[in-house]
Enzyme design. Structure first.
Site, PDB file in Angstrom:
ATOM      1  N   THR A  68       0.833  -1.219   0.000  1.00  0.00           N
ATOM      2  CA  THR A  68       0.000   0.000   0.000  1.00  0.00           C
ATOM      3  C   THR A  68       0.862   1.262   0.000  1.00  0.00           C
ATOM      4  OG1 THR A  68      -1.977  -0.989   0.938  1.00  0.00           O
ATOM      5  CG2 THR A  68      -1.606   1.331   1.436  1.00  0.00           C
TER       6      THR A  68
ATOM      7  N   THR B 246       4.915  11.552   7.285  1.00  0.00           N
ATOM      8  CA  THR B 246       5.086  11.551   8.735  1.00  0.00           C
ATOM      9  C   THR B 246       6.468  12.043   9.134  1.00  0.00           C
ATOM     10  OG1 THR B 246       5.305  10.028  10.609  1.00  0.00           O
ATOM     11  CG2 THR B 246       5.692   9.097   8.454  1.00  0.00           C
ATOM     12  N   ASP B 247       6.571  12.553  10.364  1.00  0.00           N
ATOM     13  CA  ASP B 247       7.891  12.946  10.878  1.00  0.00           C
ATOM     14  C   ASP B 247       8.790  11.734  11.129  1.00  0.00           C
ATOM     15  OD1 ASP B 247       6.551  11.932  13.102  1.00  0.00           O
ATOM     16  OD2 ASP B 247       6.827  13.711  14.363  1.00  0.00           O
ATOM     17  N   GLU B 248       8.191  10.531  11.139  1.00  0.00           N
ATOM     18  CA  GLU B 248       8.996   9.346  11.445  1.00  0.00           C
ATOM     19  C   GLU B 248      10.036   9.036  10.373  1.00  0.00           C
ATOM     20  OE1 GLU B 248       6.913   5.945  12.805  1.00  0.00           O
ATOM     21  OE2 GLU B 248       5.436   7.119  13.882  1.00  0.00           O
TER      22      GLU B 248
ATOM     23  N   TYR C 120       7.267   0.397   8.937  1.00  0.00           N
ATOM     24  CA  TYR C 120       6.299   1.446   8.562  1.00  0.00           C
ATOM     25  C   TYR C 120       7.002   2.707   8.073  1.00  0.00           C
ATOM     26  CZ  TYR C 120       3.401   5.594   9.313  1.00  0.00           C
ATOM     27  OH  TYR C 120       2.783   6.809   9.154  1.00  0.00           O
TER      28      TYR C 120
ATOM     29  N   LYS D 208       7.125   4.726   4.370  1.00  0.00           N
ATOM     30  CA  LYS D 208       6.700   6.125   4.177  1.00  0.00           C
ATOM     31  C   LYS D 208       7.849   6.939   3.577  1.00  0.00           C
ATOM     32  CE  LYS D 208       3.302   7.843   5.066  1.00  0.00           C
ATOM     33  NZ  LYS D 208       2.019   7.961   4.309  1.00  0.00           N
TER      34      LYS D 208
ATOM     35  N   HIS E  82      12.124   0.958  19.186  1.00  0.00           N
ATOM     36  CA  HIS E  82      11.237   2.071  19.573  1.00  0.00           C
ATOM     37  C   HIS E  82      11.923   3.446  19.449  1.00  0.00           C
ATOM     38  CE1 HIS E  82       7.988   3.208  22.812  1.00  0.00           C
ATOM     39  NE2 HIS E  82       7.896   3.935  21.718  1.00  0.00           N
TER      40      HIS E  82
HETATM   41  P1  NAD Z   1      -5.524   4.956   9.290  1.00  0.00           P
HETATM   42  O1  NAD Z   1      -4.860   3.618   9.407  1.00  0.00           O
HETATM   43  O2  NAD Z   1      -6.486   5.386  10.350  1.00  0.00           O
HETATM   44  O3  NAD Z   1      -6.328   5.022   7.893  1.00  0.00           O
HETATM   45  C1  NAD Z   1      -5.821   4.550   6.698  1.00  0.00           C
HETATM   46  C2  NAD Z   1      -6.950   4.518   5.657  1.00  0.00           C
HETATM   47  O4  NAD Z   1      -6.392   4.100   4.401  1.00  0.00           O
HETATM   48  C3  NAD Z   1      -8.073   3.541   5.999  1.00  0.00           C
HETATM   49  O5  NAD Z   1      -9.324   4.130   5.754  1.00  0.00           O
HETATM   50  C4  NAD Z   1      -7.832   2.371   5.047  1.00  0.00           C
HETATM   51  O6  NAD Z   1      -9.008   1.653   4.708  1.00  0.00           O
HETATM   52  C5  NAD Z   1      -7.216   3.082   3.845  1.00  0.00           C
HETATM   53  N1  NAD Z   1      -6.373   2.195   3.025  1.00  0.00           N
HETATM   54  C6  NAD Z   1      -5.371   1.384   3.457  1.00  0.00           C
HETATM   55  N2  NAD Z   1      -4.847   0.710   2.413  1.00  0.00           N
HETATM   56  C7  NAD Z   1      -5.506   1.126   1.304  1.00  0.00           C
HETATM   57  C8  NAD Z   1      -5.395   0.809  -0.077  1.00  0.00           C
HETATM   58  N3  NAD Z   1      -4.500  -0.085  -0.531  1.00  0.00           N
HETATM   59  N4  NAD Z   1      -6.218   1.441  -0.946  1.00  0.00           N
HETATM   60  C9  NAD Z   1      -7.133   2.348  -0.502  1.00  0.00           C
HETATM   61  N5  NAD Z   1      -7.294   2.666   0.788  1.00  0.00           N
HETATM   62  C10 NAD Z   1      -6.479   2.065   1.690  1.00  0.00           C
HETATM   63  O7  NAD Z   1      -4.351   5.987   9.096  1.00  0.00           O
HETATM   64  P2  NAD Z   1      -4.178   7.483   9.688  1.00  0.00           P
HETATM   65  O8  NAD Z   1      -3.614   7.398  11.042  1.00  0.00           O
HETATM   66  O9  NAD Z   1      -5.428   8.228   9.432  1.00  0.00           O
HETATM   67  O10 NAD Z   1      -3.026   8.030   8.719  1.00  0.00           O
HETATM   68  C11 NAD Z   1      -3.364   8.619   7.465  1.00  0.00           C
HETATM   69  C12 NAD Z   1      -2.106   9.108   6.784  1.00  0.00           C
HETATM   70  O11 NAD Z   1      -1.454  10.076   7.609  1.00  0.00           O
HETATM   71  C13 NAD Z   1      -1.064   8.023   6.518  1.00  0.00           C
HETATM   72  O12 NAD Z   1      -0.461   8.275   5.274  1.00  0.00           O
HETATM   73  C14 NAD Z   1      -0.063   8.196   7.655  1.00  0.00           C
HETATM   74  O13 NAD Z   1       1.217   7.737   7.271  1.00  0.00           O
HETATM   75  C15 NAD Z   1      -0.098   9.693   7.816  1.00  0.00           C
HETATM   76  N6  NAD Z   1       0.301  10.211   9.149  1.00  0.00           N
HETATM   77  C16 NAD Z   1      -0.322   9.728  10.270  1.00  0.00           C
HETATM   78  C17 NAD Z   1      -0.005  10.286  11.521  1.00  0.00           C
HETATM   79  C18 NAD Z   1      -0.704   9.807  12.778  1.00  0.00           C
HETATM   80  O14 NAD Z   1      -0.428  10.329  13.856  1.00  0.00           O
HETATM   81  N7  NAD Z   1      -1.634   8.846  12.722  1.00  0.00           N
HETATM   82  C19 NAD Z   1       0.951  11.291  11.601  1.00  0.00           C
HETATM   83  C20 NAD Z   1       1.577  11.754  10.434  1.00  0.00           C
HETATM   84  C21 NAD Z   1       1.221  11.203   9.215  1.00  0.00           C
HETATM   85  O1  TDX Z   2      -0.324   0.553  23.920  1.00  0.00           O
HETATM   86  C1  TDX Z   2       0.585   1.327  23.613  1.00  0.00           C
HETATM   87  N1  TDX Z   2       1.464   1.727  24.579  1.00  0.00           N
HETATM   88  C2  TDX Z   2       2.495   2.592  24.334  1.00  0.00           C
HETATM   89  O2  TDX Z   2       3.265   2.921  25.234  1.00  0.00           O
HETATM   90  C3  TDX Z   2       0.735   1.843  22.265  1.00  0.00           C
HETATM   91  C4  TDX Z   2      -0.209   1.433  21.179  1.00  0.00           C
HETATM   92  C5  TDX Z   2       1.763   2.737  22.030  1.00  0.00           C
HETATM   93  N2  TDX Z   2       2.632   3.099  23.019  1.00  0.00           N
HETATM   94  C6  TDX Z   2       3.682   4.093  22.733  1.00  0.00           C
HETATM   95  C7  TDX Z   2       4.499   3.878  21.487  1.00  0.00           C
HETATM   96  C8  TDX Z   2       4.816   5.295  21.043  1.00  0.00           C
HETATM   97  O3  TDX Z   2       5.958   5.773  21.731  1.00  0.00           O
HETATM   98  O4  TDX Z   2       2.993   5.334  22.524  1.00  0.00           O
HETATM   99  C9  TDX Z   2       3.608   6.114  21.499  1.00  0.00           C
HETATM  100  C10 TDX Z   2       2.605   6.376  20.386  1.00  0.00           C
HETATM  101  O5  TDX Z   2       2.338   5.131  19.746  1.00  0.00           O
HETATM  102  P1  TDX Z   2       1.392   5.010  18.450  1.00  0.00           P
HETATM  103  O6  TDX Z   2       0.039   5.558  18.748  1.00  0.00           O
HETATM  104  O7  TDX Z   2       1.490   3.603  17.956  1.00  0.00           O
HETATM  105  O8  TDX Z   2       2.073   6.059  17.452  1.00  0.00           O
HETATM  106  P2  TDX Z   2       3.541   6.151  16.793  1.00  0.00           P
HETATM  107  O9  TDX Z   2       4.207   4.846  16.726  1.00  0.00           O
HETATM  108  O10 TDX Z   2       4.245   7.288  17.484  1.00  0.00           O
HETATM  109  O11 TDX Z   2       3.132   6.580  15.287  1.00  0.00           O
HETATM  110  C11 TDX Z   2       2.052   7.522  15.038  1.00  0.00           C
HETATM  111  O12 TDX Z   2       2.569   8.803  14.719  1.00  0.00           O
HETATM  112  C12 TDX Z   2       3.232   8.926  13.491  1.00  0.00           C
HETATM  113  C13 TDX Z   2       1.159   7.017  13.912  1.00  0.00           C
HETATM  114  O13 TDX Z   2       0.637   5.726  14.240  1.00  0.00           O
HETATM  115  C14 TDX Z   2       1.891   6.986  12.600  1.00  0.00           C
HETATM  116  O14 TDX Z   2       1.002   6.622  11.550  1.00  0.00           O
HETATM  117  C15 TDX Z   2       2.446   8.369  12.329  1.00  0.00           C
HETATM  118  O15 TDX Z   2       3.235   8.344  11.176  1.00  0.00           O
END
Ligand code: NAD
Ligand code: TDX
Length: 339
Positions: free
Chosen positions: A104, A128-130, A155, A159, A281
């Site tokens: 994906t 993402t900042d990651e 992951y 990205k 981590h």
């Molecule tokens: P999420 O996992 O909640 O949602 C992902 C969505 O993408 C879902 O609706 C899923 O059905 C869809 N999807 C997955 N594979 C697909 C495919 N092959 N075709 C079409 N749709 C597909 O993710 P999120 O946390 O909302 O993250 C969204 C974006 O933001 C990602 O690109 C992630 O890398 C980026 N991002 C997330 C964070 C964070 O804190 N969660 C921070 C920075 C950037």
């Molecule tokens: O149960 C938990 N306990 C815990 O200590 C979980 C699920 C996470 N953690 C820690 C791991 C991380 O240090 O908390 C922090 C946040 O974890 P996540 O919610 O899994 O986020 P992270 O790994 O930081 O990544 C998120 O931010 C950047 C998003 O999932 C990514 O999609 C985005 O790119």
């Protein structure tokens, strides 16, 4: 010089996920001139309920995979931009099984770039900042647009790969693209596998919250609505070919955030378990968003993390039907991993 772009008809990939669906709501609420086509495969992370009730003349849903080139040929013509959120997004899942992340995040981005090239439209890439790896806890530095890429997890490496594809396609084929790299989002509609919703819903279901390791890892929290306004700003006013970092100065360690949640939900500050740490981590993420703030004049609205967290807790308390169906399965997966 920034360029002004007024999108009328955009495709939002991943618009049924956490951040994508919040962006769709943001566009519907704030930009009445723009129609949204949501393209989403509805994986375990996607939920059509996230966009339920939005006006049909503003939002169209297409159920499909971003890797499906024929589908892209059918739906992309007539749109003026793709805003690409769809991804496999959870680090722990990527450690257990990287393959869907390669497909994906890397192949999917490639397919979208090729469609963008065929139809000559704009493309905004959500990242993402990651991709920048991590910082030491005592390092005064923060990530900027010129920090070298150094991703740690399956992951974040996929990205990073997708960001590099966007840059290569921009330089080689002259695509009109922008990229944004954002820090950790929180807010409504976040899957219960992620840190904040997992702990809130654990407390609501009588399970003790789970902290990885000592919990000293730092994340830079931003409310997802602020991420949406920043993406809109970059899409409409950002310079072509540029990258913008998005963050709201929200650094906190995991232990602090967990204790805030426990306190707000009336629990004892030590009412949680330390569990197995995440392999590899990342210690700390921190964003310097000076470029976005000074060049494009963006500012976050949710600057009070405590009140944003309180609203998020309320949302999970008021929307049990949204998360209860997936909670037990998610916890069973964690339990099997010792987390
Ligand atoms: P999420 O996992 O909640 O949602 C992902 C969505 O993408 C879902 O609706 C899923 O059905 C869809 N999807 C997955 N594979 C697909 C495919 N092959 N075709 C079409 N749709 C597909 O993710 P999120 O946390 O909302 O993250 C969204 C974006 O933001 C990602 O690109 C992630 O890398 C980026 N991002 C997330 C964070 C964070 O804190 N969660 C921070 C920075 C950037
Ligand atoms: O149960 C938990 N306990 C815990 O200590 C979980 C699920 C996470 N953690 C820690 C791991 C991380 O240090 O908390 C922090 C946040 O974890 P996540 O919610 O899994 O986020 P992270 O790994 O930081 O990544 C998120 O931010 C950047 C998003 O999932 C990514 O999609 C985005 O790119």
């Amino acid at each position: 010089m920034t360029s002004d772009f007024s999108p009328k008809n955009i495709i939002v990939t991943g618009g049924c996920g956490f951040i994508g669906s919040n962006f769709v709501h943001y566009v519907v609420d704030n930009h009445p001139e723009t129609h949204v086509t949501v393209l989403d495969a509805l994986t375990y992370a996607g939920n059509i309920e996230n966009i339920a009730g939005l006006p049909e003349d503003r939002v169209e849903f297409v159920h499909g995979d971003i890797c499906d080139a024929d589908l892209l040929d059918r739906i992309v013509p007539g749109h003026d931009a793709i805003v690409h959120y769809a991804a496999e997004s959870h680090n722990d899942n990527s450690i257990a099984d990287p393959e869907p992340f390669l497909r994906t995040n890397v192949e999917g981005t490639y397919r979208l770039l090729e469609a963008t090239r065929r139809y000559g439209i704009r493309y905004h890439h959500i990242s993402t900042d990651e991709v920048y790896g991590d910082l030491a806890l005592d390092d005064p530095a923060r990530f900027t647009e010129s920090t070298p890429y150094r991703p740690s997890s399956p992951y974040s490496s996929t990205k990073a790969a997708s960001d590099l594809l966007v840059r290569a396609w921009t330089r080689t084929y002259g695509l009109r693209t922008t990229i944004s790299n954002c820090s950790n989002n929180y807010g409504p509609y976040q899957h219960v596998e992620k840190f904040i919703p997992r702990q809130i819903t654990n407390i609501l279901t009588g399970v003790r919250p789970k902290l990885y390791g000592e919990g000293l890892n730092v994340r830079d929290w931003i409310h997802t609505e602020d991420h949406s306004s920043a993406v809109w700003t970059v899409l409409t006013r950002g310079r072509i070919g540029e990258t913008y970092l998005i963050g709201a100065d929200g650094e906190r360690n995991n232990l602090t955030v967990l204790r805030m949640i426990l306190g707000m939900m009336g629990r004892d500050p030590d009412d949680f378990d330390h569990v197995r740490d995440r392999p590899g981590h990342d210690r700390r993420y921190a964003i310097d968003a000076t470029k976005l703030r000074t060049e494009l004049g963006w500012m976050p609205a949710h600057t009070d993390f405590e009140s944003g967290l309180r609203q998020t807790i309320d949302w999970y308390m008021e929307n049990r039907a949204w998360w209860e169906p997936v909670k037990a399965k998610t916890e069973a997966r964690y339990k099997a991993q010792g987390q």
